[in-house]
Scaffold this motif. Structure first.
Motif, mmCIF file in Angstrom:
data_model
loop_
_atom_site.group_PDB
_atom_site.id
_atom_site.type_symbol
_atom_site.label_atom_id
_atom_site.label_comp_id
_atom_site.label_asym_id
_atom_site.label_seq_id
_atom_site.Cartn_x
_atom_site.Cartn_y
_atom_site.Cartn_z
ATOM 1 N N ASN A 1 0.804 -1.216 0.000
ATOM 2 C CA ASN A 1 0.000 0.000 0.000
ATOM 3 C C ASN A 1 0.838 1.266 0.000
ATOM 4 O O ASN A 1 0.309 2.357 -0.095
ATOM 5 N N ASN A 2 2.135 1.119 0.142
ATOM 6 C CA ASN A 2 2.961 2.308 0.282
ATOM 7 C C ASN A 2 4.098 2.378 -0.723
ATOM 8 O O ASN A 2 4.891 3.296 -0.677
ATOM 9 N N CYS A 3 4.161 1.416 -1.604
ATOM 10 C CA CYS A 3 5.261 1.395 -2.559
ATOM 11 C C CYS A 3 4.734 0.895 -3.895
ATOM 12 O O CYS A 3 4.160 -0.194 -3.982
ATOM 13 N N GLY A 4 4.881 1.727 -4.906
ATOM 14 C CA GLY A 4 4.378 1.365 -6.221
ATOM 15 C C GLY A 4 4.976 0.078 -6.744
ATOM 16 O O GLY A 4 4.281 -0.753 -7.337
ATOM 17 N N ILE A 5 6.260 -0.102 -6.520
ATOM 18 C CA ILE A 5 6.911 -1.311 -7.026
ATOM 19 C C ILE A 5 6.306 -2.555 -6.386
ATOM 20 O O ILE A 5 5.979 -3.525 -7.062
ATOM 21 N N ALA A 6 6.154 -2.503 -5.073
ATOM 22 C CA ALA A 6 5.605 -3.656 -4.369
ATOM 23 C C ALA A 6 4.182 -3.943 -4.836
ATOM 24 O O ALA A 6 3.803 -5.104 -5.028
ATOM 25 N N PHE A 7 3.420 -2.892 -5.034
ATOM 26 C CA PHE A 7 2.047 -3.078 -5.516
ATOM 27 C C PHE A 7 2.048 -3.743 -6.903
ATOM 28 O O PHE A 7 1.331 -4.712 -7.132
ATOM 29 N N THR A 8 2.875 -3.228 -7.779
ATOM 30 C CA THR A 8 2.968 -3.814 -9.116
ATOM 31 C C THR A 8 3.336 -5.293 -9.039
ATOM 32 O O THR A 8 2.692 -6.145 -9.653
ATOM 33 N N TRP B 1 3.976 2.635 -12.686
ATOM 34 C CA TRP B 1 2.752 1.878 -12.969
ATOM 35 C C TRP B 1 1.985 1.617 -11.668
ATOM 36 O O TRP B 1 0.770 1.769 -11.608
ATOM 37 N N GLY B 2 2.712 1.265 -10.636
ATOM 38 C CA GLY B 2 2.079 0.998 -9.347
ATOM 39 C C GLY B 2 1.392 2.224 -8.776
ATOM 40 O O GLY B 2 0.242 2.154 -8.344
#
Lengths: 119, 119
Positions: free
Chosen positions: A19-26, B111-112
């Motif tokens: 929820n706090n990192c775009g990379i992790a979400f992707t 992207w995230g």
DNA sequence: TAGGGTACTAACAAAAAAGTAAGTATGGAT
DNA sequence: ATCCATACTTACTTTTTTGTTAGTACCCTA
């Protein structure tokens, strides 16, 4: 689909980063065991029915195929198209969001190809 | 580090795709539970010692930190720099290959971020 | 001589992911 | 009335990943 403990240390950490990192979400969306394979086939072939996906994904079990497809659908990356007929016919295609992954997957593919052999 | 069964169906499939698909190979290097976090910190801060990484990666266990670092090192993404002194001092930095991941991680982050809130 | 700080290691347990095998529903063809 | 094909579902097992806790080695300082 398979139930997870929601208060394990691992789950809490994972949720936090997603929820706090775009990379992790992707990664959480495309990181599943067979997801990039499914996404790649759908990018190339536009639309495929369930049995066509199963034939292309050599080695996948029905359980995995269904669960990956369900997650991709839940995350808004693929559309499930049901044709009302017997025997059943269900097709899968990418959503707009799914299609928007193309540049990312292309870059991942290129980086991988560039680094595959080398040590 | 932890041993896997080399002839399980899952291992065989995984190895097959990792050797034949750039995307799968890339994912196999950066897909570990804490790898993108470590890579991101090293991209931003250039060089960090073990304890500094541990402090930044809130929630990680020592076991995981070590195992992720070892894998990143084995895969040629980070350098481990040992200073001969007591108490010990070990620093980690990205290799050239590790640095070359920047555009990919940037794209994944973008992207995230673009998709995080939406449903 | 006892304790302290750093970077680990090891053994065992819990949680999560994946495999395997068998079963379901439907209506049309035989 | 039986069989068929397709797209799933379910229950149970194995494999894999992660957590937890308790160490280790080293020299320096008090």
């Amino acid at each position: 689909m398979d139930k997870r403990k929601e208060n394990s240390t691992n789950s809490i950490n994972e949720a936090y980063w997603n929820n706090n990192c775009g990379i992790a979400f992707t990664l959480s969306l495309i990181g599943g065991r067979w997801k990039i394979n499914i996404l790649s086939y759908l990018l190339n072939e536009k639309i495929l029915r369930y049995s066509e996906l199963r034939n292309r994904l050599v080695g996948i079990s029905e359980r995995m195929l269904i669960s990956q497809l369900k997650e991709l659908e839940k995350d808004g990356l693929v559309n499930r198209i049901v044709h009302q007929q017997v025997p059943p016919k269900v097709e899968y295609e990418l959503t707009e969001r799914g299609l928007s992954l193309q540049p990312l997957l292309d870059l991942m593919d290129k980086w991988g190809e560039d680094n595959l052999g080398d040590k």
